[in-house]
Structure formats: C-alpha cells, structure tokens
Design a protein around this motif. Structure first.
Motif, PDB file in Angstrom:
ATOM      1  N   GLU A 208      -5.770   0.302 -10.258  1.00  0.00           N
ATOM      2  CA  GLU A 208      -5.910   1.485 -10.646  1.00  0.00           C
ATOM      3  C   GLU A 208      -4.966   2.382 -10.568  1.00  0.00           C
ATOM      4  N   SER A 209      -4.201   1.779  -9.569  1.00  0.00           N
ATOM      5  CA  SER A 209      -2.313   2.395  -8.856  1.00  0.00           C
ATOM      6  C   SER A 209      -1.510   2.053 -10.007  1.00  0.00           C
ATOM      7  N   LEU A 210      -1.062   0.965 -10.436  1.00  0.00           N
ATOM      8  CA  LEU A 210      -0.239   0.186 -11.379  1.00  0.00           C
ATOM      9  C   LEU A 210      -0.731   0.572 -12.740  1.00  0.00           C
TER      10      LEU A 210
ATOM     11  N   ALA B 261       1.011  -0.680   0.392  1.00  0.00           N
ATOM     12  CA  ALA B 261       0.660  -0.030   0.059  1.00  0.00           C
ATOM     13  C   ALA B 261       0.928   2.019   0.290  1.00  0.00           C
ATOM     14  N   GLY B 262       1.602   1.279   0.877  1.00  0.00           N
ATOM     15  CA  GLY B 262       3.087   2.728   0.667  1.00  0.00           C
ATOM     16  C   GLY B 262       3.380   2.207  -0.479  1.00  0.00           C
ATOM     17  N   VAL B 263       3.866   2.039  -1.014  1.00  0.00           N
ATOM     18  CA  VAL B 263       4.672   1.622  -2.735  1.00  0.00           C
ATOM     19  C   VAL B 263       3.506   2.091  -3.697  1.00  0.00           C
ATOM     20  N   LEU B 264       2.071   1.906  -2.888  1.00  0.00           N
ATOM     21  CA  LEU B 264       1.543   1.779  -4.799  1.00  0.00           C
ATOM     22  C   LEU B 264       1.048   3.613  -3.873  1.00  0.00           C
ATOM     23  N   GLY B 265       1.240   4.383  -2.777  1.00  0.00           N
ATOM     24  CA  GLY B 265       0.586   5.493  -2.755  1.00  0.00           C
ATOM     25  C   GLY B 265      -0.723   5.618  -2.193  1.00  0.00           C
ATOM     26  N   ARG B 266      -0.866   4.437  -1.526  1.00  0.00           N
ATOM     27  CA  ARG B 266      -2.510   4.442  -0.956  1.00  0.00           C
ATOM     28  C   ARG B 266      -2.790   3.432   0.543  1.00  0.00           C
ATOM     29  N   PRO B 267      -2.064   4.436   1.506  1.00  0.00           N
ATOM     30  CA  PRO B 267      -1.553   3.247   3.182  1.00  0.00           C
ATOM     31  C   PRO B 267      -3.394   3.466   3.600  1.00  0.00           C
ATOM     32  N   ALA B 268      -3.938   4.121   2.848  1.00  0.00           N
ATOM     33  CA  ALA B 268      -5.996   4.440   3.645  1.00  0.00           C
ATOM     34  C   ALA B 268      -6.038   2.537   2.665  1.00  0.00           C
TER      35      ALA B 268
END
Length: 403
Positions: free
Chosen positions: A310-312, A277-284
């Motif tokens: 969606e992030s990738l 989640a941190g790598v994707l910038g989506r810690p939530a």
C-alpha cells in the motif's frame, strides 16, 4: 603414511602458482561433457590449472551443438564453460588413442568424468586400475546418483534431480504447476562440490603422495542445498510447499510491487523492520501485535505484504530503493539478466570479461578474488575440436608443456 611431495616437483608447483593462480602447475584431464563436469573443470582452469579436454572424434562434446549460436556459428553455451581449455579428440576404444590417453594419465594430477557409474570401468579405467597404475592421480566422478546405491546406473539430468530432491517442491508459487529453478543448479551445484572435493584431495595428496576417488552425486548436491526445508520437516513433520520469493523463517523477505516495478526487501530482524517502517512513513507497524516480532511477522506475512505494498504503490521503485539504501535496509531492484549485465556494480568488479575471439561474447569468471589479483580483463578463447593435438601430444611424450 607416504612422504609428502617435496623437492623439484613441489618447487615447480609453488613457482607456477606464484605466476598464474593457486592451481597453476596442476594438470586436469577432462573426459566430461555438457555441463556438470565441464563447469567443474572451468573453475579449476580459472583457478590456474591447465585443462586438457578429451573429446569424441568428429563430434566432440555434444554441447558444441547447443543453442544459442554466435554469429560465428559456434555454441555460446559451450563457449561459456569451455574457454581456455585445450582440446584433443581421442577414440577411447582405439588402441593408439588409448595409448595416448594413458600417456596423459601419467602426467596428469586430476581426471574428471561424468559418465554413468560403470562406464569408466568398461573402458578399462576404473579407480582400482588407476589407483594401482597412477597412485598419485585424483579421480573425480560426477553422476546423477553416485557410484553406489540402487539408482547408480540410472541416467539423470538436471530437472530429474531437482524433482527427486524436493527442490522443485519448494520452488515457484502455491497452486502453480511444478517449476524448475531458472538455472541448472542440479548440474552446477554438483560441479562446485566436485571442484571443492578435488582441491581437498590435492591438499591431502601433498601430505600423503596419494590420490583418491572423489564421488559427487547430483541428487545429493541438491539435497545439501535444502538448508531450510529439511530442518522444517524435522521440526514440524510437514513438508514445506513453494514459497515464491519469500523466506520460510523471516519476514518481510519477499518481492514487493511499487508504482512501476517490483523490488525485493529483506528486513527480517526487529531493527531492520523498524527502519523499514520509518522509510514507509508507517512507524505504527512496529507496535502492531501482528508484526511486533519475527515469529508474528512470519505468521502474518500476507497482511504485512499488503501493508507494505500500500505504501510502495505511491512511488516508483527507484525512489524507494534510494530511501531504503540510505536507511540501511537490505533491498534491491528486480533485474532481468540484461539489466544485471549493465549494473554498475557488476561492471566495476569485472565479473563478465569478454571471451577472446568470441564476437564480443562475455561470460562469468569463477567468482573468487585472491589478494594481489583481480578478475582477468579478457577470457581465453574457446578451443576448436582437436585443435591442440600437436601441443598435447608433445606434452604427453614429455617433450614440452601446455603453454
């Protein structure tokens, strides 16, 4: 209990092992053909044993005619699993050739065959006869369904046992036609279990002086590989269906689409999911009730995959693989076979040596490294049909060795 092997024979085996691998000094007589038996004896050869391949006169192992063919007009398929063996052609119904075969039996440690059950008995070489005549010999039989049971006489190929075992029912994607795995794991898994069984039988023989019959069924080898599917049925009463690249008990554990290609991510634990989640910038994502625990993530895999993709989609696979590696998240590119063969890790380990006189053909060596040894820089060449008759005859008559 018989006394263990001692004296000159034990010294010969130990000295040979020190020179050429843990099975050096052992002789394997190979009556098998096509894949399951030859793959088993290939592994025994790679571990140091000498393998005598007994083939049908004039025709040889039918795999000699399998595609693809090399520029030399030889089967690359056959070469991959028979390099380094020594070939002799024997008609097992002709008295003179049977006499040669029995001379070889007297000098061999192991006999490997993959006929249908009963064929070896019809040839006059069933285990009862072998046990009486050559009590120290290990016989390994690989068949579709084993030496006993109502299906014992049925013919079986890889796709048959993959279907009957349930393996094909969990392979591929939902709502797609049945899919066989891309490699012949019905044959190959049976070969590996047989190789393991042979070595255990040889270890037992070192204590008792007696061989035994190793019975390996392709169907059972496939069943033994259903490490998750059988517990699933036990706990739920329902058969799992095909799950594509997913894992039935872990998420995210799947193939994911990036801007340019797919990659795979295996981040099933809470710790690894947090790192992802941190790598994707989506810690939530970590605090989302749907994804906050392993069971929840497995239950909501479809929604989780949408969020990850969606992030990738914002960057190519290479970008994400670099970040995932830095964060310690298990991930890898979706290689095709050609890309795998060019991978720097594969090259650095040397798993694909070139076959001598094989027009540059490379083949995987048995992937076991012992301390003080590495993979061979080159694999021995492929035997021609009956090429080693003179050498093998001298060995059978006790006038030389197989080197």
């Amino acid at each position: 209990m018989d006394a263990p092997i001692t004296g000159p024979q034990a010294l010969m085996v130990r000295d040979a092992a020190a020179r050429g691998g843990p099975l050096a000094g052992f002789v394997v007589l190979d009556l098998s053909r096509v894949l399951s038996g030859p793959y088993c004896t290939m592994m025994l050869h790679d571990l140091g044993a000498s393998v005598i391949k007994v083939e049908q006169p004039g025709v040889g192992d039918e795999a000699r005619h399998f595609l693809p063919m090399s520029s030399r007009g030889e089967s690359a398929y056959f070469a991959a699993v028979n390099r380094g063996k020594k070939s002799i052609a024997l008609d097992m119904k002709a008295d003179a050739d049977r006499a040669v075969f029995e001379q070889l039996l007297a000098r061999a440690d192991v006999l490997v065959e993959n006929f249908r059950p009963g064929v070896l008995d019809k040839l006059g070489y069933g285990f009862g006869w072998l046990e009486e005549k050559y009590p120290s010999l290990v016989l390994a039989s690989i068949s579709g369904f084993g030496q006993t049971g109502p299906y014992r006489a049925r013919p079986a190929y890889d796709v048959v046992v993959q279907a009957m075992s349930g393996m094909m029912s969990i392979t591929g994607h939902a709502d797609s036609p049945p899919a066989r795995t891309g490699s012949s794991i019905g044959d190959l898994s049976a070969a590996m279990f047989a190789c393991s069984g042979i070595q255990a039988a040889l270890l037992q023989r070192s204590r008792t002086g007696r061989g035994c019959h190793v019975d390996v069924a392709m169907l059972e080898a496939q069943i033994a590989l259903l490490e998750g599917a059988i517990p699933h049925v036990f706990c739920t009463g329902v058969s799992p269906g095909p799950i594509g690249a997913r894992h039935s008990g872990s998420a995210p554990f799947d193939a994911f689409r990036c801007a340019d290609a797919y990659l795979v991510i295996a981040a099933g634990s809470d710790h690894l999911f947090s790192a992802l989640a941190g790598v994707l910038g989506r810690p939530a994502l970590v605090s989302d009730p749907r994804f906050s625990s392993r069971p929840s993530r497995v239950l909501h895999q479809d929604a989780l995959k949408r969020c990850i993709e969606e992030s990738l989609a914002s960057a190519p696979a290479g970008h994400w693989l670099s970040l995932l590696d830095e964060a310690g998240v298990p991930a890898g590119p979706m290689n095709d076979v050609k890309a795998m063969m060019a991978d720097p890790q594969v090259a650095s380990r040397g798993i694909l040596p070139e076959i001598e006189a094989g027009d540059g053909q490379r083949a995987p060596v048995t992937p076991i490294v012992f301390s003080g040894h590495g993979y061979p820089a080159r694999l021995p060449r492929v035997p021609g049909l009956d090429e080693h008759r003179e050498l093998i005859m001298r060995f059978a008559e006790g006038r030389g060795n197989l080197d």
